[in-house]
Enzyme design. Sequence first.
Site, PDB file in Angstrom:
ATOM      1  N   LYS A 161     -18.017 -17.343   2.755  1.00 27.16           N
ATOM      2  CA  LYS A 161     -19.471 -17.358   2.941  1.00 27.16           C
ATOM      3  C   LYS A 161     -20.285 -16.780   1.796  1.00 27.16           C
ATOM      4  O   LYS A 161     -19.921 -15.783   1.197  1.00 27.16           O
ATOM      5  CB  LYS A 161     -19.812 -16.529   4.189  1.00 27.16           C
TER       6      LYS A 161
ATOM      7  N   ARG B 200       0.823  -1.225   0.000  1.00 20.12           N
ATOM      8  CA  ARG B 200       0.000   0.000   0.000  1.00 20.12           C
ATOM      9  C   ARG B 200       0.849   1.264   0.000  1.00 20.12           C
ATOM     10  O   ARG B 200       0.449   2.287  -0.570  1.00 20.12           O
ATOM     11  CB  ARG B 200      -0.949  -0.017   1.198  1.00 20.12           C
TER      12      ARG B 200
ATOM     13  N   GLY C 207      -9.193  -8.863  -0.116  1.00 19.00           N
ATOM     14  CA  GLY C 207      -7.953  -8.907   0.655  1.00 19.00           C
ATOM     15  C   GLY C 207      -7.306 -10.281   0.643  1.00 19.00           C
ATOM     16  O   GLY C 207      -6.104 -10.418   0.377  1.00 19.00           O
TER      17      GLY C 207
ATOM     18  N   GLY D  68     -12.924  -4.065   0.526  1.00 23.60           N
ATOM     19  CA  GLY D  68     -14.286  -3.639   0.865  1.00 23.60           C
ATOM     20  C   GLY D  68     -14.833  -2.620  -0.109  1.00 23.60           C
ATOM     21  O   GLY D  68     -15.976  -2.711  -0.555  1.00 23.60           O
TER      22      GLY D  68
HETATM   23  P1  ADP Z   1     -11.595 -12.112   0.162  1.00 29.99           P
HETATM   24  O1  ADP Z   1     -10.895 -11.488   1.353  1.00 29.99           O
HETATM   25  O2  ADP Z   1     -10.673 -12.289  -0.999  1.00 29.99           O
HETATM   26  O3  ADP Z   1     -12.864 -11.394  -0.197  1.00 29.99           O
HETATM   27  P2  ADP Z   1     -12.951 -14.053   1.798  1.00 29.99           P
HETATM   28  O4  ADP Z   1     -12.599 -13.251   3.000  1.00 29.99           O
HETATM   29  O5  ADP Z   1     -14.355 -14.082   1.381  1.00 29.99           O
HETATM   30  O6  ADP Z   1     -12.018 -13.620   0.570  1.00 29.99           O
HETATM   31  O7  ADP Z   1     -12.540 -15.589   2.034  1.00 29.99           O
HETATM   32  C1  ADP Z   1     -11.242 -15.991   2.319  1.00 29.99           C
HETATM   33  C2  ADP Z   1     -11.223 -17.225   3.182  1.00 29.99           C
HETATM   34  O8  ADP Z   1     -12.099 -18.229   2.706  1.00 29.99           O
HETATM   35  C3  ADP Z   1      -9.856 -17.841   3.242  1.00 29.99           C
HETATM   36  O9  ADP Z   1      -9.280 -17.614   4.505  1.00 29.99           O
HETATM   37  C4  ADP Z   1     -10.101 -19.326   2.965  1.00 29.99           C
HETATM   38  O10 ADP Z   1      -9.385 -20.184   3.847  1.00 29.99           O
HETATM   39  C5  ADP Z   1     -11.583 -19.446   3.185  1.00 29.99           C
HETATM   40  N1  ADP Z   1     -12.150 -20.620   2.478  1.00 29.99           N
HETATM   41  C6  ADP Z   1     -12.060 -20.925   1.172  1.00 29.99           C
HETATM   42  N2  ADP Z   1     -12.629 -22.105   0.900  1.00 29.99           N
HETATM   43  C7  ADP Z   1     -13.092 -22.588   2.067  1.00 29.99           C
HETATM   44  C8  ADP Z   1     -13.772 -23.801   2.448  1.00 29.99           C
HETATM   45  N3  ADP Z   1     -14.060 -24.733   1.556  1.00 29.99           N
HETATM   46  N4  ADP Z   1     -14.083 -23.954   3.749  1.00 29.99           N
HETATM   47  C9  ADP Z   1     -13.767 -22.998   4.650  1.00 29.99           C
HETATM   48  N5  ADP Z   1     -13.123 -21.848   4.358  1.00 29.99           N
HETATM   49  C10 ADP Z   1     -12.799 -21.650   3.084  1.00 29.99           C
HETATM   50 MG    MG Z   2     -11.374 -11.595   3.441  1.00 31.72          MG
END
Ligand code: ADP
Ligand code: MG
Length: 403
Positions: free
Chosen positions: A200, A35, A352, A376
Amino acid sequence: MTTIQGLGDLRGKRVLVRSDLNVPLDGSTITDDGRVRASVPTIKALSDAGARVLVTAHLGRPDGTPDEKYSLAPVAARLAELLGSPVQLASDTVGPDAQRIASGLEDGQVAVLENVRFNVGETSKDDAVRGAFADELAALADVFVSDGFGVVHRKQASVYDIATRLPAAVGGLVEAEVTVLKRLTESPERPYTVVLGGSKVSDKLGVIDNLLDKADNLLIGGGMVFTFLKAQGHEVGKSLLEEDQLDIARGYIEQAKAQGVTLLLPTDIVVAPEFKDEGASVVAADAIPTDQLGLDIGPDSAAAFAEVIRGSRTVFWNGPMGVFEMASFAAGTKAVAQALTQVDGLSVVGGGDSAAAVRQLGFADDQFGHISTGGGASLEYLEGKTLPGLTVLASPSPEGTDA
Ligand code: ADP
Ligand code: MG
């Protein structure tokens, strides 16, 4: 929006720049300076134009009072190294030291104000409290430049209120982010593929809602897969499941069908008996054993996803395909990242953890069309929300500098 060029001759002007310098720290050591690096071009451009540059930024969540732990001192030091010139750090944000430094700056010099969140006014929900703090910030400068993309979705004093008090312009970093996000929402080249993963469904509802009628393909991986599989009547064992989102998942499957969007779910899954990096095996997505949990998309699915991605002209990816933090469950994420690097068109990584994943898996930033710095903020933009820090720049600023 006014750009920096639109601000006219900046020699001798005090320019307050809001940057996103919220880096991860281990004690006082910066563990990822991405950053700070991303903020340098705008700061340098202002300094080269002869402006007296005051940088304001936050670090962590210090709760409205000074806290040594969240000092911007390591960031100011790193910024000086990257700029190759000295950077002063004010020991407060708008107090006597900030005022002394602001009035002592010479043309082209750069100073950093101490963590803006050391002041309750920065994040206050009370317009008057926030406004009073913004007045103090505004008193330090002649012009404002908004360059912290990671905070433009926040209605905060140094992001929003300040822009109603000083002639304001958009910095190069925010401009670049918005340009890419516009291409994703307004006129994507087709085929347009959206890849969603992460933990999720409930985190990504807004994005799915807003992109489902824009994309040609929607590929779903990560933890949200199991809510979709369950919605189709399959057993998901001990996998992550959001019971309260089953109807919503069913709705998306229907909506995709009705709109002619190809919704691709994995056909095989990497499972393990526990949330641990051991005992992994591959099973069919409709045959997950009751005593196992799904932690990555399987190799067939990864290959199928990669093929769709490579054949697209625009790809937006948010959310890892599996628990990439553990080696046994990183292959799906790696295959998707690899495919994005081969896209003949625009490939964008947002989020992130997704950005961290591609770096951790050994990819370089420049292998992708764009890696969004603001997780975000980019998601909210893609959800179709209005971002206060952007709308305020689009409205006429005081003193008629928009012309
Ligand atoms: P981002 O920050 O890129 O938006 P998220 O915060 O939504 O992504 O999700 C990231 C997390 O999702 C990671 O820490 C990863 O371990 C978790 N994840 C991915 N697949 C699974 C799964 N099958 N079960 C549980 N957690 C998962
Ligand atoms: Mg995340």
